[in-house]
Design a protein around this motif. Structure first.
Motif, short mmCIF file in Angstrom:
data_model
loop_
_atom_site.label_atom_id
_atom_site.label_comp_id
_atom_site.label_asym_id
_atom_site.label_seq_id
_atom_site.Cartn_x
_atom_site.Cartn_y
_atom_site.Cartn_z
N ALA A 89 0.81 -1.22 0.00
CA ALA A 89 0.00 0.00 0.00
C ALA A 89 0.84 1.27 0.00
CB ALA A 89 -0.92 0.01 1.22
N ARG A 90 2.13 1.11 0.34
CA ARG A 90 3.01 2.27 0.54
C ARG A 90 2.35 3.24 1.54
NH1 ARG A 90 3.31 1.53 -5.04
NH2 ARG A 90 2.10 3.42 -5.53
N HIS A 91 1.82 2.63 2.60
CA HIS A 91 1.08 3.36 3.62
C HIS A 91 1.30 2.72 4.97
CE1 HIS A 91 -2.29 5.23 5.76
NE2 HIS A 91 -2.69 4.02 6.11
N GLN A 92 1.62 3.55 5.97
CA GLN A 92 1.76 3.08 7.34
C GLN A 92 0.38 3.07 8.00
OE1 GLN A 92 4.09 1.92 9.66
NE2 GLN A 92 2.29 1.81 10.98
N PRO A 93 -0.17 1.89 8.33
CA PRO A 93 -1.48 1.86 8.98
C PRO A 93 -1.44 2.60 10.32
CG PRO A 93 -0.81 -0.34 8.27
CD PRO A 93 0.39 0.54 8.14
N GLN A 94 -2.48 3.35 10.62
CA GLN A 94 -2.52 4.07 11.89
C GLN A 94 -3.22 3.28 12.98
OE1 GLN A 94 -3.84 5.38 8.98
NE2 GLN A 94 -3.01 7.42 8.61
N VAL A 95 -3.93 2.22 12.61
CA VAL A 95 -4.67 1.39 13.58
C VAL A 95 -4.50 -0.06 13.18
CG1 VAL A 95 -6.95 0.81 14.50
CG2 VAL A 95 -6.38 3.21 14.03
N MET A 96 -4.40 -0.95 14.19
CA MET A 96 -4.38 -2.38 13.92
C MET A 96 -5.44 -3.06 14.78
SD MET A 96 -1.34 -5.20 14.09
CE MET A 96 -1.69 -6.91 13.64
N LEU A 97 -6.33 -3.78 14.10
CA LEU A 97 -7.39 -4.53 14.77
C LEU A 97 -6.96 -5.98 14.93
CD1 LEU A 97 -10.44 -4.86 15.68
CD2 LEU A 97 -10.92 -5.38 13.27
N PHE A 98 -7.17 -6.54 16.13
CA PHE A 98 -6.91 -7.96 16.33
C PHE A 98 -7.93 -8.54 17.30
CE2 PHE A 98 -4.81 -6.13 19.96
CZ PHE A 98 -4.78 -7.11 20.94
N GLY A 99 -8.18 -9.85 17.17
CA GLY A 99 -9.21 -10.49 17.95
C GLY A 99 -8.68 -11.24 19.15
N SER A 100 -9.56 -11.40 20.16
CA SER A 100 -9.21 -12.17 21.35
C SER A 100 -10.49 -12.79 21.91
CB SER A 100 -8.55 -11.28 22.40
OG SER A 100 -8.25 -12.00 23.57
N GLY A 101 -10.46 -14.11 22.17
CA GLY A 101 -11.62 -14.82 22.69
C GLY A 101 -11.51 -15.06 24.19
N TRP A 102 -12.62 -14.94 24.88
CA TRP A 102 -12.63 -15.06 26.33
C TRP A 102 -12.29 -16.46 26.83
CZ3 TRP A 102 -17.17 -11.87 28.85
CH2 TRP A 102 -17.04 -10.52 28.48
N ALA A 103 -12.57 -17.48 26.05
CA ALA A 103 -12.38 -18.84 26.54
C ALA A 103 -10.92 -19.21 26.68
CB ALA A 103 -13.07 -19.83 25.60
N THR A 104 -10.05 -18.57 25.92
CA THR A 104 -8.66 -19.02 25.87
C THR A 104 -7.63 -17.95 26.18
OG1 THR A 104 -8.58 -18.56 23.49
CG2 THR A 104 -9.18 -20.80 24.15
N ASP A 105 -7.96 -16.68 25.97
CA ASP A 105 -6.94 -15.63 26.00
C ASP A 105 -6.94 -14.86 27.31
OD1 ASP A 105 -6.43 -16.39 23.42
OD2 ASP A 105 -7.59 -14.78 22.50
N PRO A 128 -16.68 -12.56 23.55
CA PRO A 128 -17.09 -13.47 24.63
C PRO A 128 -17.62 -14.80 24.10
CG PRO A 128 -18.74 -11.76 24.33
CD PRO A 128 -17.65 -11.45 23.37
N TRP A 129 -16.68 -15.73 23.79
CA TRP A 129 -17.06 -17.04 23.27
C TRP A 129 -15.84 -17.95 23.25
CZ3 TRP A 129 -17.30 -17.97 17.34
CH2 TRP A 129 -16.24 -17.32 16.70
N ASP A 130 -16.06 -19.19 22.83
CA ASP A 130 -14.97 -20.14 22.59
C ASP A 130 -14.83 -20.30 21.08
OD1 ASP A 130 -13.18 -22.21 22.40
OD2 ASP A 130 -14.17 -23.49 23.89
N TYR A 131 -13.87 -19.59 20.50
CA TYR A 131 -13.72 -19.59 19.04
C TYR A 131 -13.20 -20.92 18.49
CZ TYR A 131 -8.76 -18.65 20.02
OH TYR A 131 -7.46 -18.72 20.49
N ARG A 132 -12.74 -21.80 19.39
CA ARG A 132 -12.22 -23.09 18.91
C ARG A 132 -13.31 -23.93 18.27
NH1 ARG A 132 -9.35 -24.55 24.53
NH2 ARG A 132 -11.44 -23.88 25.16
N LEU A 133 -14.55 -23.77 18.70
CA LEU A 133 -15.66 -24.50 18.09
C LEU A 133 -15.80 -24.13 16.62
CD1 LEU A 133 -18.36 -24.22 20.90
CD2 LEU A 133 -16.77 -26.10 20.46
N ASP A 134 -15.61 -22.87 16.33
CA ASP A 134 -15.68 -22.38 14.95
C ASP A 134 -14.52 -22.94 14.13
OD1 ASP A 134 -16.69 -20.19 12.94
OD2 ASP A 134 -14.53 -19.84 13.11
N GLU A 135 -13.33 -22.89 14.69
CA GLU A 135 -12.16 -23.37 13.96
C GLU A 135 -12.24 -24.86 13.68
OE1 GLU A 135 -8.78 -22.20 16.23
OE2 GLU A 135 -8.77 -20.14 15.44
N GLU A 136 -12.68 -25.63 14.66
CA GLU A 136 -12.80 -27.09 14.47
C GLU A 136 -13.80 -27.43 13.38
OE1 GLU A 136 -13.84 -28.46 18.32
OE2 GLU A 136 -11.85 -28.08 19.20
#
Length: 379
Positions: A89-105, A128-136
């Protein structure tokens, strides 16, 4: 020999004027005496200087600017995809979004500091969930509509359980950790609540109308009580996709509990499989949101697929549309190859379109930890 300088001449003139005032102009005091001129000189010399006027604090983003951030599958655990996005992009992002699940993190300050040290505001998609169910289910090749039902049915994470305090100890650990960071952190709590594919949606998991607002306010108030006032609260529904979508006003916690309003919306998938412009995807929902809040708006998740060969066109049109939305202060690109290849590095044409769009001066500025988040459009 005494040299007359500008300061010395000024002092001499002031002294003479004060003496003239004391003997010729000033009235006598109640005892029939004139005031002591030496006291007037001492008072003048020792008077406290006028306090300096501090310049107004700089806000993020600046007026008339729009930040362009990024979300990746790896998040702050591996910045390689972010580096590839930045280079393309030749652009420095000003924000970074990342996820975290309550069951594991659990709270890890290194993740937030890693983002901040790279010049980006951390935005946490707090789920607020267990994202491992989705991944499996995905690994097994389960059909998408079945995955949605599977992952949305998690009774332990019912909204009423959050409100009654089942997770308070966990919440406090994050509140105390984020408070200790000492720089702003955006929290997009329980996003896309107007859908039916997450256990925090009111249309799923045995939740009832009103449960979402109560859960949001409970989490917010717990952070406030812990002194974690460096949080930017981001309320983020999904762009309206059909008339069956619930009204958003009933899911809104109120301006006292929200700093930024977010929206998720993609071109090239589901209801938006056929070509639809940025405005066609978002305008109706933005209009609805403006009936109950004037908070700054962030497109917290967006991207385009190339399923009909118009991804580059969509990107070009989107960057042309953004300046017409003065209330949109940011956009976060979903740089992930998941279900579709949403990345800007998916083809040279797409890379070129994105780099040309983001090159506009509207998107050229930097984030730093000392900036004050813009929480009102008039700031």
């Amino acid at each position: 020999m005494v040299r007359l300088t500008v300061p010395r001449v000024t002092v001499a003139l002031l002294s003479a004027l004060l003496l003239a005032y004391a003997f010729a102009i000033a009235p006598m005091n109640g005892a029939g005496e004139r005031p002591d001129p030496s006291r007037a000189l001492v008072a003048e010399a020792t008077a406290a200087p006028s306090p300096a006027v501090s310049p107004p604090a700089a806000v993020f983003p600046p007026a008339g600017k729009t930040f362009v951030g990024v979300a990746t599958k790896e998040g702050p655990h591996d910045f390689t995809p972010v580096d590839a996005f930045t280079a393309a992009a030749r652009h420095q992002p000003q924000v970074m979004l990342f996820g975290s699940g309550w069951a594991t993190d659990t709270f890890d300050p290194a993740l937030f500091e890693g983002i901040s040290d790279r010049g980006m505001l951390p935005m946490l998609a707090w789920e607020p969930w267990d994202y491992r169910l989705d991944e499996e289910a995905r690994e097994k090749g389960t059909e998408r509509h079945k995955i949605d039902k599977l992952r949305s049915n998690q009774p332990d994470y019912r909204l009423s359980h959050i409100t009654r305090g089942d997770f308070d100890r966990y919440l406090r650990s994050w509140a105390e950790g984020i408070k200790a960071l000492g720089h702003p952190v955006a929290i997009r709590f329980a996003h896309e609540m107007n859908g039916n594919w997450y256990p925090w949606c009111e249309m799923a998991n045995g939740n009832q109308p009103g449960d979402y607002v109560e859960a949001w306010r409970h989490v917010h108030d717990l952070f406030e009580a812990a002194g974690a006032t460096n949080v930017i609260w981001v309320w983020s529904p999904n762009a309206r996709w059909s008339n069956s979508t619930p009204d958003l006003a009933g899911l809104y916690p109120g301006d006292d509990y929200v700093d930024w309003v977010g929206l998720s919306g993609y071109y090239g998938m589901g209801a938006f499989s056929k070509y639809r412009t940025f405005d066609a995807i978002f305008a109706e929902t933005i209009k609805e949101i403006r009936t109950f809040t004037g908070k700054p708006l962030v497109i917290t998740e967006t991207a385009a697929s190339d399923m009909v060969g118009r991804k580059a066109e969509w990107i070009t049109e989107t960057f042309r549309s953004l300046p017409r939305h003065a209330d949109i202060i940011g956009l976060i690109w979903f740089e992930v190859n998941k279900e579709r290849d949403w990345r800007i590095v998916s083809s040279p044409a797409v890379t070129k379109a994105f780099a040309e769009g983001v090159a506009d001066q509207r998107y050229r500025f930097t984030w730093s930890p000392d900036l004050i988040p813009r929480t009102e459009l008039g700031d």
